[in-house]
Write a protein that holds these residues in place. Structure first.
Motif, short mmCIF file in Angstrom:
data_model
loop_
_atom_site.label_atom_id
_atom_site.label_comp_id
_atom_site.label_asym_id
_atom_site.label_seq_id
_atom_site.Cartn_x
_atom_site.Cartn_y
_atom_site.Cartn_z
N ASP A 189 6.73 -68.31 48.18
CA ASP A 189 6.46 -66.89 47.94
C ASP A 189 6.34 -66.62 46.44
N SER B 176 7.75 -53.91 50.65
CA SER B 176 7.90 -55.35 50.39
C SER B 176 9.27 -55.69 49.83
N VAL C 237 13.17 -56.79 49.52
CA VAL C 237 14.09 -57.69 50.18
C VAL C 237 15.48 -57.44 49.61
N ALA D 284 10.46 -71.90 50.16
CA ALA D 284 9.27 -71.10 50.39
C ALA D 284 8.36 -71.10 49.17
N ARG E 67 7.78 -60.92 45.44
CA ARG E 67 9.06 -60.65 46.09
C ARG E 67 10.19 -60.79 45.07
N LEU F 167 7.20 -64.94 43.06
CA LEU F 167 8.46 -64.39 42.56
C LEU F 167 8.25 -63.79 41.17
N TRP G 17 13.10 -61.96 45.76
CA TRP G 17 13.90 -63.14 46.08
C TRP G 17 13.22 -63.87 47.22
N SER G 18 13.46 -65.17 47.32
CA SER G 18 12.85 -65.97 48.38
C SER G 18 13.70 -67.21 48.61
N GLU G 19 13.49 -67.84 49.76
CA GLU G 19 14.17 -69.09 50.05
C GLU G 19 13.67 -70.19 49.10
#
Length: 276
Positions: A155, A194, A196, A153, A146, A157, A148-150
């Motif tokens: 995820d 996918s 964001v 999280a 991804r 990157l 970007w992510s929180e």
């Protein structure tokens, strides 16, 4: 009325041609994932690191080889960018069965630039081989990276990803036996599915201050570990979602104009023939 409809029809055809042309351009210029079988033997590195800090750099599409002793931890590091779903393949060729004392279990793990272990979506991450088997093959398909992510999280990157290959279970008498390994990384581009809205300011590429300072007052310059993609890190702002967003806006505007023209035509009073 008829002139308005002709102009509207021409505009619709032009917008449709632009959308289909852009879609065809994207489809005709894909980014195919490299085939590890197409890589020439020895095209990648011929050694492996033994820690995260000494991991051997590996580009996607290359096949890395290394000789090691059973029980060693072997590390490689490769770059993965936003939108890529990486697949890690590892093969361990075992010594002669006559020198082994029983079955063994091998495992491949993948960690991101923050050294967080990344789960495999599917694949044979752990393999148990019998005492008379000649080799074991392992596979780990990661989640799509991804942009970007929180912060909380886990995820994947953009940045460096570490591959760790080792044996996790075997008779103690087999420790130190020689083995040969092969590791290859490929990826599939998942594109807008996918995407964001946010992006990282910098990819997660660890660094160490291993360069000698120029003077006693100067600090050591950071040296990046790993590599970056051959065509550089993506800027993060362009995705194929822009095509669908702009196309949807154009079609919506044209539909509004067409509806307006219909209602305007129906609202006109009918002409009364002269002389009546």
């Amino acid at each position: 009325m008829f002139r308005t409809r002709r102009v509207l029809a021409g505009t619709l055809l032009t917008g449709f041609a632009l959308l289909t042309g852009a879609g065809a351009a994207v489809a005709d210029d894909p980014s195919p994932s490299p085939d590890p079988s197409a890589s020439a033997e020895g095209s990648g590195p011929t050694e492996a690191g033994t820690t995260f800090r000494t991991a051997t750099a590996l580009q996607q599409g290359q096949t890395a080889t290394a000789g090691a002793s059973t029980g060693d931890y072997l590390y490689w590091v490769f770059p993965a960018d936003a939108g890529q779903r990486a697949t890690v393949r590892a093969k361990v060729t075992l010594p002669e069965s006559a020198t082994r004392h029983g079955a063994s279990t091998w495992q491949v793990d993948v960690y991101d630039g923050l050294r967080r272990r990344q789960a495999c979506m599917y694949g044979k991450q752990t393999g148990k081989v019998a005492a008379d088997a000649g080799a074991v093959e392992l596979t780990c398909v990661l989640r799509t990276v991804r942009a970007w992510s929180e912060p909380w999280a886990d995820d994947p990157l953009p940045g460096s990803y570490y591959v760790r290959l080792t044996v996790v279970d075997l008779p103690s008498a087999d420790l130190g036996l020689p083995v040969s390994t092969e590791v290859a990384v490929t990826s599939a581009d998942k594109g807008g599915a996918s995407d964001v809205d946010g992006t990282l300011s910098q990819p997660l590429v660890p660094g160490v201050s291993s360069a000698e300072p120029a003077s006693a007052d100067a600090s050591a310059a950071p040296v990046a570990l790993g590599t970056e993609p051959e065509d550089g890190w993506s800027s993060g702002w362009w995705t194929d979602r822009w095509l669908w967003t702009v196309g949807g806006g154009v079609l919506g505007a044209l539909a509004a104009v067409f509806g307006y023209s219909l209602t305007r035509g129906r609202g006109r009073p009918s002409r009364v023939p002269s002389g009546v």
